[in-house]
Design a protein around this motif. Sequence first.
Motif, PDB file in Angstrom:
ATOM      1  N   LEU A   4       0.856  -1.186   0.000  1.00 53.52           N
ATOM      2  CA  LEU A   4       0.000   0.000   0.000  1.00 53.52           C
ATOM      3  C   LEU A   4       0.891   1.235   0.000  1.00 53.52           C
ATOM      4  O   LEU A   4       1.796   1.354   0.820  1.00 53.52           O
ATOM      5  CB  LEU A   4      -0.892   0.005   1.257  1.00 53.52           C
ATOM      6  CG  LEU A   4      -1.641   1.312   1.553  1.00 53.52           C
ATOM      7  CD1 LEU A   4      -2.655   1.625   0.466  1.00 53.52           C
ATOM      8  CD2 LEU A   4      -2.333   1.226   2.915  1.00 53.52           C
ATOM      9  N   GLY A  36      -5.750   5.714   3.459  1.00 55.52           N
ATOM     10  CA  GLY A  36      -4.707   4.732   3.756  1.00 55.52           C
ATOM     11  C   GLY A  36      -5.090   3.873   4.948  1.00 55.52           C
ATOM     12  O   GLY A  36      -4.974   2.647   4.914  1.00 55.52           O
ATOM     13  N   ALA A  40      -5.701  -0.104   5.096  1.00 57.17           N
ATOM     14  CA  ALA A  40      -4.829  -0.903   5.969  1.00 57.17           C
ATOM     15  C   ALA A  40      -5.606  -1.658   7.039  1.00 57.17           C
ATOM     16  O   ALA A  40      -5.167  -2.692   7.524  1.00 57.17           O
ATOM     17  CB  ALA A  40      -3.778  -0.009   6.623  1.00 57.17           C
ATOM     18  N   THR A  41      -6.778  -1.117   7.421  1.00 57.85           N
ATOM     19  CA  THR A  41      -7.522  -1.777   8.493  1.00 57.85           C
ATOM     20  C   THR A  41      -8.737  -2.533   7.965  1.00 57.85           C
ATOM     21  O   THR A  41      -9.525  -3.050   8.733  1.00 57.85           O
ATOM     22  CB  THR A  41      -7.994  -0.747   9.548  1.00 57.85           C
ATOM     23  OG1 THR A  41      -8.759   0.261   8.895  1.00 57.85           O
ATOM     24  CG2 THR A  41      -6.827  -0.111  10.262  1.00 57.85           C
ATOM     25  N   LEU A  46      -1.830  -6.977   3.682  1.00 57.84           N
ATOM     26  CA  LEU A  46      -0.727  -6.174   3.160  1.00 57.84           C
ATOM     27  C   LEU A  46       0.605  -6.703   3.679  1.00 57.84           C
ATOM     28  O   LEU A  46       0.702  -7.141   4.817  1.00 57.84           O
ATOM     29  CB  LEU A  46      -0.892  -4.716   3.594  1.00 57.84           C
ATOM     30  CG  LEU A  46      -2.117  -3.966   3.071  1.00 57.84           C
ATOM     31  CD1 LEU A  46      -2.245  -2.626   3.770  1.00 57.84           C
ATOM     32  CD2 LEU A  46      -1.992  -3.764   1.562  1.00 57.84           C
ATOM     33  N   ILE A  49       3.741  -1.137   3.858  1.00 57.07           N
ATOM     34  CA  ILE A  49       3.125   0.149   3.560  1.00 57.07           C
ATOM     35  C   ILE A  49       4.243   1.156   3.312  1.00 57.07           C
ATOM     36  O   ILE A  49       5.174   1.266   4.118  1.00 57.07           O
ATOM     37  CB  ILE A  49       2.252   0.645   4.733  1.00 57.07           C
ATOM     38  CG1 ILE A  49       1.126  -0.354   5.019  1.00 57.07           C
ATOM     39  CG2 ILE A  49       1.654   2.017   4.414  1.00 57.07           C
ATOM     40  CD1 ILE A  49       0.284   0.000   6.233  1.00 57.07           C
ATOM     41  N   LEU A  67      -1.982   2.626  13.480  1.00 60.21           N
ATOM     42  CA  LEU A  67      -1.906   1.220  13.073  1.00 60.21           C
ATOM     43  C   LEU A  67      -1.263   0.370  14.164  1.00 60.21           C
ATOM     44  O   LEU A  67      -1.731  -0.721  14.473  1.00 60.21           O
ATOM     45  CB  LEU A  67      -1.118   1.093  11.761  1.00 60.21           C
ATOM     46  CG  LEU A  67      -1.858   1.613  10.529  1.00 60.21           C
ATOM     47  CD1 LEU A  67      -0.939   1.587   9.317  1.00 60.21           C
ATOM     48  CD2 LEU A  67      -3.096   0.781  10.267  1.00 60.21           C
ATOM     49  N   SER A  72      -1.513  -3.628  14.506  1.00 62.25           N
ATOM     50  CA  SER A  72      -1.044  -4.000  13.172  1.00 62.25           C
ATOM     51  C   SER A  72       0.476  -4.139  13.154  1.00 62.25           C
ATOM     52  O   SER A  72       1.194  -3.341  13.734  1.00 62.25           O
ATOM     53  CB  SER A  72      -1.455  -2.924  12.162  1.00 62.25           C
ATOM     54  OG  SER A  72      -0.731  -3.101  10.963  1.00 62.25           O
ATOM     55  N   ILE A  74       2.117  -4.693  10.128  1.00 57.43           N
ATOM     56  CA  ILE A  74       2.544  -4.533   8.742  1.00 57.43           C
ATOM     57  C   ILE A  74       3.794  -3.649   8.701  1.00 57.43           C
ATOM     58  O   ILE A  74       3.799  -2.561   9.274  1.00 57.43           O
ATOM     59  CB  ILE A  74       1.434  -3.854   7.909  1.00 57.43           C
ATOM     60  CG1 ILE A  74       0.123  -4.624   8.030  1.00 57.43           C
ATOM     61  CG2 ILE A  74       1.858  -3.747   6.444  1.00 57.43           C
ATOM     62  CD1 ILE A  74      -1.086  -3.851   7.493  1.00 57.43           C
ATOM     63  N   ILE A  76       6.323  -0.880   7.873  1.00 55.46           N
ATOM     64  CA  ILE A  76       6.104   0.457   7.319  1.00 55.46           C
ATOM     65  C   ILE A  76       7.423   1.089   6.910  1.00 55.46           C
ATOM     66  O   ILE A  76       8.362   1.158   7.698  1.00 55.46           O
ATOM     67  CB  ILE A  76       5.397   1.371   8.365  1.00 55.46           C
ATOM     68  CG1 ILE A  76       3.997   0.834   8.686  1.00 55.46           C
ATOM     69  CG2 ILE A  76       5.306   2.809   7.837  1.00 55.46           C
ATOM     70  CD1 ILE A  76       3.293   1.590   9.801  1.00 55.46           C
TER      71      ILE A  76
END
Length: 223
Positions: A4, A36, A40-41, A46, A49, A67, A72, A74, A76
């Motif tokens: 993302l 975004g 993302a949520t 993903l 990001i 996040l 989260s 993910i 970044i």
Amino acid sequence: MHVLVVEDDARLSRLLRRLLTQDRHVVETALTAGDGLEIATSGAELDAIVLDVGLPDRSGFDVARILRKQGSQIPILMLTARDAVSDRVEGLDAGADDYLVKPFAYEELLARLRALGRRPPTRKSIALRSGPFELDETTRRVTVGGKPVDLSQREFSILECLLRRPGQVLSRDQLLDYAWPYGVALTPNTVEAYIHLLREKVGNSAANYIETVRGVGYRLREG
Ligand code: CA
């Protein structure tokens, strides 16, 4: 990788999409922090990001913080406009895994993304337990007395917030901030309504653990 890109500069966004697609990534783009966060949520799987710091609605730092607060993991990669130490520190503090200073070489962006993709998750799945409740933050599965219970995202967040601080009184505002981190205008009555739903879903005996503290908020009874 499923990536993302949150970047408000439409030209750069298009360029990054083309570049990443050529590098065989699946790309989604958002031009604002709000969009975004929504992507993302939304449950999208993903792998990374790419997050610009300067966004029109709120900063990339805020996005990372929100996040991470939601659990989260993910990876970044933050894009900062200035090579200022304070920016880098704030980004990493906010939960970013890496950063790149604009203007950057595209090769470097691709290399850093690949590195992030190889990195094992930094936080393991954490199960929160108290009384009859067990909540897995990674799989988002909840069991009550060993039986799986299907909760909506908000119900899950409220229970998660209570389970993070068993025995402590949490105000309606605290629960509101936790379960609705976007600053949507809601009243504390919303929390009451969701607590009501949550109690119904977990069943009578477990519902007794979710105590109302008159005039203040709620508390998860320890047990
Ligand atoms: Ca920007």
